[in-house]
Enzyme design. Structure first.
Site, PDB file in Angstrom:
ATOM      1  N   TRP A  59       0.868  -1.159   0.000  1.00 19.01           N
ATOM      2  CA  TRP A  59       0.000   0.000   0.000  1.00 19.01           C
ATOM      3  C   TRP A  59       0.917   1.225   0.000  1.00 19.01           C
ATOM      4  O   TRP A  59       1.526   1.555   1.030  1.00 19.01           O
ATOM      5  CB  TRP A  59      -0.879   0.008   1.241  1.00 19.01           C
ATOM      6  CG  TRP A  59      -2.108  -0.848   1.269  1.00 19.01           C
ATOM      7  CD1 TRP A  59      -3.385  -0.411   1.442  1.00 19.01           C
ATOM      8  CD2 TRP A  59      -2.208  -2.285   1.197  1.00 19.01           C
ATOM      9  NE1 TRP A  59      -4.265  -1.464   1.473  1.00 19.01           N
ATOM     10  CE2 TRP A  59      -3.576  -2.634   1.317  1.00 19.01           C
ATOM     11  CE3 TRP A  59      -1.270  -3.315   1.019  1.00 19.01           C
ATOM     12  CZ2 TRP A  59      -4.026  -3.950   1.272  1.00 19.01           C
ATOM     13  CZ3 TRP A  59      -1.711  -4.635   0.984  1.00 19.01           C
ATOM     14  CH2 TRP A  59      -3.065  -4.937   1.092  1.00 19.01           C
ATOM     15  N   VAL A  82       1.395  -3.147  -6.402  1.00 18.01           N
ATOM     16  CA  VAL A  82       1.302  -1.873  -5.696  1.00 18.01           C
ATOM     17  C   VAL A  82      -0.152  -1.441  -5.627  1.00 18.01           C
ATOM     18  O   VAL A  82      -0.876  -1.487  -6.630  1.00 18.01           O
ATOM     19  CB  VAL A  82       2.141  -0.789  -6.410  1.00 18.01           C
ATOM     20  CG1 VAL A  82       1.694   0.613  -6.010  1.00 18.01           C
ATOM     21  CG2 VAL A  82       3.618  -0.981  -6.098  1.00 18.01           C
ATOM     22  N   LYS A  83      -0.573  -1.032  -4.431  1.00 18.10           N
ATOM     23  CA  LYS A  83      -1.904  -0.449  -4.250  1.00 18.10           C
ATOM     24  C   LYS A  83      -1.756   1.057  -4.075  1.00 18.10           C
ATOM     25  O   LYS A  83      -0.930   1.531  -3.294  1.00 18.10           O
ATOM     26  CB  LYS A  83      -2.603  -1.045  -3.032  1.00 18.10           C
ATOM     27  CG  LYS A  83      -3.987  -0.436  -2.787  1.00 18.10           C
ATOM     28  CD  LYS A  83      -4.555  -0.824  -1.437  1.00 18.10           C
ATOM     29  CE  LYS A  83      -5.891  -0.117  -1.196  1.00 18.10           C
ATOM     30  NZ  LYS A  83      -6.413  -0.306   0.172  1.00 18.10           N
ATOM     31  N   GLN A  84      -2.589   1.803  -4.797  1.00 18.37           N
ATOM     32  CA  GLN A  84      -2.508   3.252  -4.734  1.00 18.37           C
ATOM     33  C   GLN A  84      -3.895   3.856  -4.926  1.00 18.37           C
ATOM     34  O   GLN A  84      -4.754   3.278  -5.600  1.00 18.37           O
ATOM     35  CB  GLN A  84      -1.571   3.774  -5.834  1.00 18.37           C
ATOM     36  CG  GLN A  84      -1.326   5.269  -5.810  1.00 18.37           C
ATOM     37  CD  GLN A  84      -0.769   5.752  -4.480  1.00 18.37           C
ATOM     38  OE1 GLN A  84      -1.528   6.190  -3.609  1.00 18.37           O
ATOM     39  NE2 GLN A  84       0.550   5.656  -4.309  1.00 18.37           N
TER      40      GLN A  84
END
Length: 352
Positions: A201, A238-240
């Site tokens: 995150w 990837v978390k965005q």
């Protein structure tokens, strides 16, 4: 869900989002999500055969299995926002088994939740849906609240309960970001040694990033740089948050920039700003999943379909949607998640 239904949900933005073509960063430069994504991206990497198997378990499960796209249910709000405020709308989710049921019945690729939730039910569920064990959190019982991610679980515990991946958060820009970077780097290295994938995150947090009542924590340039730091930590996914505006560096007055960041590599179009996030994930070699955000009740379906279209057309890998699904009945939550998945299954919606 048909293409006409997607257009209906997009409303007045339908043509702007579905017909847009990027003239910033070319789609030809990207590693596009596809059935062979893992082999294409990771076969020459330092990821072991065990890590590739764990990644395959994520990408080859649920309704989006074999497409290269991901639909993940995240539920760590019981720690991050208090269990009462998170589950008051639907108290069945105080019982963690309902979290796992929601992810499974909705056809998610994986469920991302706390070590405690997964640990209490691991023997029953670990073989039914891939686990992403979130090992750090920002607990909000300390007063005054602060941006402080601390470890709640170990990588070894995640492995023992059958997790396919570990998840962690770094609050880039916060006072404790250096410690968080070192802790997560060490944890991800150990996770890869044990054969698990890694999900980061990559959030931007700093009260001073708000200028003239505009919060630049979701600016394309700042979130893009957070992504680039995240992939440097060897995150596999990837978390965005979806970018809402741009030029955070210049508004705040710090950092290193180049005019081309704003007049060539991005524009004010939401797909172009998300494309910049994807570019910072090694041009899509590391999958970008955007978050669904908080639930506002009415309008949630339109919001998540919009986010899915932007993410997919920008070159992203999928959505991770929690509150918009579990803060309603299980039936309605399942329907909402599956409508998101339909965007990624619709072949007429492609890279811009």
């Amino acid at each position: 869900m048909s293409s006409s239904k997607i257009e209906e949900l997009l409303g007045s933005e339908a043509e702007r989002l579905l017909k847009h073509q990027c003239h910033t960063i070319s789609k030809d430069l990207l590693s596009k999500p596809s059935p062979g994504f893992i082999e294409k991206v990771f076969q020459n990497s330092n990821r072991s055969a065990q890590v590739l198997r764990s990644l395959a378990s994520l990408y080859n499960h649920g309704k989006l299995s074999g497409t290269g796209y991901l639909s993940i249910l995240p539920v760590d709000q019981g720690i991050e926002h208090s269990a009462g405020s998170s589950f008051a709308a639907n108290p069945i989710y105080f019982d963690p088994e309902n979290i796992l049921r929601l992810a499974s019945e909705a056809g998610c690729n994986a469920v991302a939740t706390t070590v405690g939730t997964l640990g209490i039910l691991s023997r029953k569920w670990a073989h039914k849906i891939p686990f992403i064990a979130k090992i750090n959190h920002n607990e909000l019982l300390t007063y005054p609240n602060k941006y402080e991610q601390i470890m709640f679980g170990s990588v070894e515990n995640a492995w023992n309960l059958g997790a396919a991946a570990v998840g962690a958060t770094v609050y880039f820009g916060s006072e404790g970001s250096n410690r968080q970077i070192m802790e997560v780097s060490s944890a991800f290295e150990r996770a890869h040694e044990l054969g698990m994938a890694t999900v980061l995150w990559c959030y931007v947090r700093n009260n001073d990033f708000t200028k003239k009542k505009v919060n630049y924590e979701t600016a394309a340039d700042l979130t893009g740089q957070a992504n680039h730091l995240g992939v440097a930590l060897q995150a596999d996914i990837v978390k965005q948050k979806l970018p809402e505006h741009n030029a955070g560096f210049t508004a705040i007055g710090f950092g290193k920039t180049d005019p081309a960041m704003y007049d060539k590599l991005t524009s004010d179009h939401p797909i172009d700003m998300c494309r910049y996030q994807v570019a910072n994930c090694y041009m899509g070699r590391i999958g970008l999943i955007n978050s669904g955000g908080s639930s506002l009740g009415e309008g949630d379906l339109e919001a998540v379909v919009r986010t899915a279209v932007i993410n997919k057309r920008a070159g992203g890998t999928g959505l991770i949607v929690g509150r918009k699904s579990f803060q309603r009945s299980m039936e309605d939550g399942i329907a909402l998640i599956q409508m998101i998945q339909e965007v990624y299954l619709d072949k007429s919606i492609d890279l811009a």
